[in-house]
Design an enzyme around this catalytic site. Structure first.
Site, PDB file in Angstrom:
ATOM      1  CE1 TYR A  41      -3.822   2.104  -0.096  1.00 48.57           C
ATOM      2  CE2 TYR A  41      -3.407   2.675   2.200  1.00 48.57           C
ATOM      3  CZ  TYR A  41      -4.108   2.868   1.019  1.00 48.57           C
ATOM      4  OH  TYR A  41      -5.101   3.809   0.970  1.00 48.57           O
ATOM      5  CE  LYS A  96     -21.781 -19.084 -16.244  1.00 44.67           C
ATOM      6  NZ  LYS A  96     -22.637 -19.908 -17.109  1.00 44.67           N
ATOM      7  CD  GLU A 138     -24.758 -16.959 -16.471  1.00 41.60           C
ATOM      8  OE1 GLU A 138     -25.217 -18.122 -16.480  1.00 41.60           O
ATOM      9  OE2 GLU A 138     -23.753 -16.622 -17.092  1.00 41.60           O
ATOM     10  CG  ASP A 139     -29.211 -16.739 -15.404  1.00 38.68           C
ATOM     11  OD1 ASP A 139     -29.104 -17.404 -16.442  1.00 38.68           O
ATOM     12  OD2 ASP A 139     -28.963 -17.202 -14.276  1.00 38.68           O
ATOM     13  CG  ASP A 164     -28.117 -17.396 -20.384  1.00 39.77           C
ATOM     14  OD1 ASP A 164     -27.782 -18.458 -19.849  1.00 39.77           O
ATOM     15  OD2 ASP A 164     -28.468 -16.399 -19.744  1.00 39.77           O
ATOM     16  CG  ASN A 299     -31.135 -28.720 -17.916  1.00 41.23           C
ATOM     17  OD1 ASN A 299     -31.305 -29.903 -17.682  1.00 41.23           O
ATOM     18  ND2 ASN A 299     -29.994 -28.230 -18.380  1.00 41.23           N
TER      19      ASN A 299
END
Length: 430
Positions: A41, A96, A138-139, A164, A299
């Site tokens: 840092y 995921k 996603e989705d 998807d 599914n």
């Protein structure tokens, strides 16, 4: 299957409560004394920041950005659950992220966003770009997902991927390559029915065309029937779903208007629609060409049970489930694709990169010996992931979308080590 789902659900609740989530952030630089913070840092970190101000791409060299992917969702189209919202989508996104790490060695951060507005989602992800090396959508419901993907790919200088769409399409193509070979059929000549016109099959149609299947040989079917020029809702589609409308114009070379006509003489049906059974009828399969190929990908219940498809004459059957042969699984695609894209600091993921991943999976099957019940690798065949990563990375280099150049051997070995280390670490967790 119902009992299994109940058992899995009960275990999922117990494990989620025990671990309070599936992922955490763990530092990888050692801290042995307070003096280390002067390097990690302030004041030492200033030297790193000053270097990055000279060249923003150095953030991939000096920070974790080189291996970081955001998993972005609004929770509007979660598999098997529908529109459950961002909070309820978080456990799915965590899962995921777990797969990303276990199979690809990728550090994935779940980011469910509290908006259903596509433009706000695009704006948010654009703002987040400096923190990540890639974006996994996603989705997200269709057709909004198409708009978001196209917009972000045009705005961002890092890969943007919708699993998807591109993941499903890549896995489908991988299985289809071997299925066509076993059936003695050529991609340039086959007639393909795409049953369902959501994110998965629209992307699959585009990828199949890039691979060599003419659009005129494809027949898309949605809830209203076959897409064809002159359908009564054509003008409505043009404004409400231009992505489907474009395929309406390009596909269905024979101009058929009924589902029965579309199936008649078809070589392949790829179903990515609603849960079955009895969504795909046995008589439709009986009307197909000799040795038909049936991909029933819904599914957890496929559009037609494999046994019924076989009884109707199907030569090869694939589903989205792991308890049947030939599971078409996105997890065979996205970990390796992102591993390869990240390793060369790619600016995008092209269709050609996805096709390369599919071809690599098919090559692996050829080496092991394809059969009617083995047209695509299983997730347990760990050796495929570094191979996919290296193949994808090499394609990115050839297409000029990579920031970093390495040889195939360097890419393969690097991916192998990263993935192996991730698996070993996760397997040792108590």
């Amino acid at each position: 299957m119902g009992r299994k789902l109940e058992d899995f659900g009960k275990l999922a609740l117990e494990i989620s409560a025990k671990y309070k989530g599936k992922i955490q952030i763990t530092p990888k630089a050692p801290v042995r004394s307070l003096d280390d913070f002067s390097v990690l840092y302030t004041p030492g970190v200033a030297a790193v920041s000053q270097e990055i101000t000279k060249d923003k791409d150095l953030s991939f060299r000096y920070t974790y950005r080189w291996n970081a992917v955001a998993i972005v969702t609004d929770g509007s189209r979660v598999l098997g659950l529908g529109n459950i919202g961002p909070e309820a989508a978080m456990p799915v996104m965590e899962g995921k992220a777990l797969i990303f790490k276990f199979l690809g060695g990728v550090d994935a951060v779940p980011l469910p966003l509290g908006t259903s507005d596509g433009d706000k989602l695009v704006e948010t992800v654009k703002i987040l770009e400096p923190a990540f090396g890639g974006i996994n959508l996603e989705d997200i419901e269709s057709p909004k997902c198409f708009y978001i993907l196209e917009k972000l790919r045009s705005l961002l200088n890092i890969p943007v991927w919708h699993d998807d769409q591109q993941g499903t399409a890549g896995a489908t193509l991988a299985g289809l390559i071997i299925a066509l070979e076993l059936s003695g059929k050529k991609s340039s000549e086959v007639k393909i029915v795409l049953y369902g016109t959501g994110a998965a099959n629209i992307a699959t149609a585009h990828l199949l065309n890039k691979y060599g299947v003419p659009y005129k040989n494809m027949y898309l079917i949605d809830s209203a029937g076959v897409l064809y020029k002159g359908r009564k809702d054509e003008d409505k589609l043009k404004t409400e779903n231009p992505w489907k409308y474009e395929l309406l114009k390009e596909t269905n070379g024979e101009g058929v208007t009924t589902v029965e006509e579309a199936f008649r003489g078809a070589d392949v049906v790829i179903a990515a629609s609603r849960q079955g059974p009895n969504v795909i009828k046995k008589e439709w399969i009986r009307s197909m060409a000799d040795d038909p190929i049936v991909f029933a990908l819904a599914n957890p219940v496929p559009e037609i049970w494999p046994s019924e498809a076989k009884e109707a004459g199907a030569k090869i059957v694939a589903t989205g489930r792991g308890d049947f042969p030939n599971q078409v699984n996105n997890s065979l695609i996205f970990p390796g694709v992102f591993r390869g894209a990240l390793d060369v600091r790619a600016r995008t993921i092209t269709d050609e990169m996805v096709i390369e991943a599919s071809r690599e999976l098919a090559s692996h099957v050829r080496e092991r010996g394809p059969s009617l019940d083995y047209i695509i690798p299983k997730m347990t065949e760990w050796e495929i992931y570094p191979r996919v990563a290296a193949a994808v990375a090499m394609k990115a280099l050839k297409q000029g979308v990579a920031r970093r150049s390495l040889s195939y051997d360097e890419l393969y070995e690097n991916a192998r080590k990263i993935i192996e280390n991730a698996r070993n670490h996760m397997s040792s967790i108590a």
